[in-house]
Design a protein around this motif. Structure first.
Motif, PDB file in Angstrom:
ATOM      1  N   GLN A   1      41.710  33.894  45.195  1.00  7.59           N
ATOM      2  CA  GLN A   1      40.979  35.218  45.813  1.00  7.59           C
ATOM      3  C   GLN A   1      40.121  35.667  44.432  1.00  7.59           C
ATOM      4  OE1 GLN A   1      40.884  36.754  48.238  1.00  7.59           O
ATOM      5  NE2 GLN A   1      39.968  38.632  47.718  1.00  7.59           N
ATOM      6  N   VAL A   2      38.811  35.839  44.517  1.00  9.47           N
ATOM      7  CA  VAL A   2      38.100  36.236  43.524  1.00  9.47           C
ATOM      8  C   VAL A   2      38.206  37.736  43.024  1.00  9.47           C
ATOM      9  CG1 VAL A   2      35.522  36.684  42.762  1.00  9.47           C
ATOM     10  CG2 VAL A   2      36.304  34.860  44.275  1.00  9.47           C
ATOM     11  N   GLN A   3      38.325  38.044  41.810  1.00  7.76           N
ATOM     12  CA  GLN A   3      38.525  39.243  41.064  1.00  7.76           C
ATOM     13  C   GLN A   3      37.354  39.723  40.463  1.00  7.76           C
ATOM     14  OE1 GLN A   3      42.095  39.064  38.854  1.00  7.76           O
ATOM     15  NE2 GLN A   3      43.128  40.406  40.475  1.00  7.76           N
ATOM     16  N   VAL A   4      36.974  40.914  40.985  1.00  3.15           N
ATOM     17  CA  VAL A   4      35.598  41.410  40.039  1.00  3.15           C
ATOM     18  C   VAL A   4      35.984  42.766  39.251  1.00  3.15           C
ATOM     19  CG1 VAL A   4      33.267  42.543  40.391  1.00  3.15           C
ATOM     20  CG2 VAL A   4      34.091  40.592  41.745  1.00  3.15           C
ATOM     21  N   VAL A   5      35.928  42.871  38.013  1.00  3.80           N
ATOM     22  CA  VAL A   5      36.776  43.720  37.265  1.00  3.80           C
ATOM     23  C   VAL A   5      35.407  44.506  36.356  1.00  3.80           C
ATOM     24  CG1 VAL A   5      38.022  44.648  35.457  1.00  3.80           C
ATOM     25  CG2 VAL A   5      38.786  42.960  37.136  1.00  3.80           C
ATOM     26  N   GLU A   6      35.068  45.803  36.637  1.00  6.09           N
ATOM     27  CA  GLU A   6      34.215  46.580  35.861  1.00  6.09           C
ATOM     28  C   GLU A   6      34.786  47.371  34.439  1.00  6.09           C
ATOM     29  OE1 GLU A   6      32.310  47.517  40.181  1.00  6.09           O
ATOM     30  OE2 GLU A   6      34.120  48.238  39.206  1.00  6.09           O
ATOM     31  N   SER A   7      33.523  47.742  33.733  1.00  5.50           N
ATOM     32  CA  SER A   7      34.125  48.574  32.770  1.00  5.50           C
ATOM     33  C   SER A   7      32.899  49.328  32.116  1.00  5.50           C
ATOM     34  CB  SER A   7      34.601  47.766  31.392  1.00  5.50           C
ATOM     35  OG  SER A   7      33.737  46.657  31.014  1.00  5.50           O
ATOM     36  N   GLY A   8      32.893  50.271  31.760  1.00  6.03           N
ATOM     37  CA  GLY A   8      31.959  51.424  30.981  1.00  6.03           C
ATOM     38  C   GLY A   8      31.782  52.314  31.985  1.00  6.03           C
ATOM     39  N   GLY A   9      30.480  52.946  32.010  1.00  5.13           N
ATOM     40  CA  GLY A   9      30.291  54.262  32.723  1.00  5.13           C
ATOM     41  C   GLY A   9      30.919  55.468  32.070  1.00  5.13           C
ATOM     42  N   GLY A  10      30.810  56.428  32.679  1.00  5.80           N
ATOM     43  CA  GLY A  10      31.165  57.874  31.863  1.00  5.80           C
ATOM     44  C   GLY A  10      30.145  58.925  32.057  1.00  5.80           C
ATOM     45  N   LEU A  11      30.225  60.073  31.168  1.00  6.22           N
ATOM     46  CA  LEU A  11      29.367  61.067  31.100  1.00  6.22           C
ATOM     47  C   LEU A  11      28.490  61.170  30.119  1.00  6.22           C
ATOM     48  CD1 LEU A  11      28.731  64.031  32.320  1.00  6.22           C
ATOM     49  CD2 LEU A  11      30.345  64.666  30.774  1.00  6.22           C
TER      50      LEU A  11
END
Length: 116
Positions: A1-11
């Motif tokens: 199963q492929v996993q896609v993980v994001e990071s970053g973002g915010g205000l």
């Protein structure tokens, strides 16, 4: 199963910058392309930027000249550098990966909020 993980973002305030990062793992068929989409409240999910394994890039007209996508094929990672952010860029940003069979995989989404 492929996993896609994001990071970053915010205000961030209008005119500021943010960087989003994403990594895809677990594909038995390789990754042909990765990209970023966004969805604002009450609106449909829309393409922000994509990059293929061959390095071809495309951007939504609304972000051209402000956002830059970059990818690392060996690591199956993609980043989105967002400069000169505007309040209308406020949305949940989703990372997308397409494997060698053409199947789509999505991250969980990361909130980007730009205050005026």
């Amino acid at each position: 199963q492929v996993q896609v993980v994001e990071s970053g973002g915010g205000l961030v305030q209008a005119g500021g910058s943010l960087r989003l990062s994403c990594a895809a793992s677990g594909s038995m068929f390789g990754i042909n392309g990765m990209g970023w989409y966004r969805q604002a409240p009450g609106k449909q999910r829309e393409l922000v930027a994509r990059i293929t394994s061959g390095g071809n890039e495309n951007y939504a007209d609304s972000v051209k000249g402000r956002f830059t996508i970059s990818g690392d094929n060996a690591k199956n990672t993609v980043s989105l550098q967002m400069n000169n952010l505007k309040p209308e860029d406020t949305a949940v940003y989703y990372c997308n990966a397409v494997d060698g069979r053409g199947h789509d995989y999505w991250g969980q989404g990361t909130q980007v909020t730009v205050s005026s």
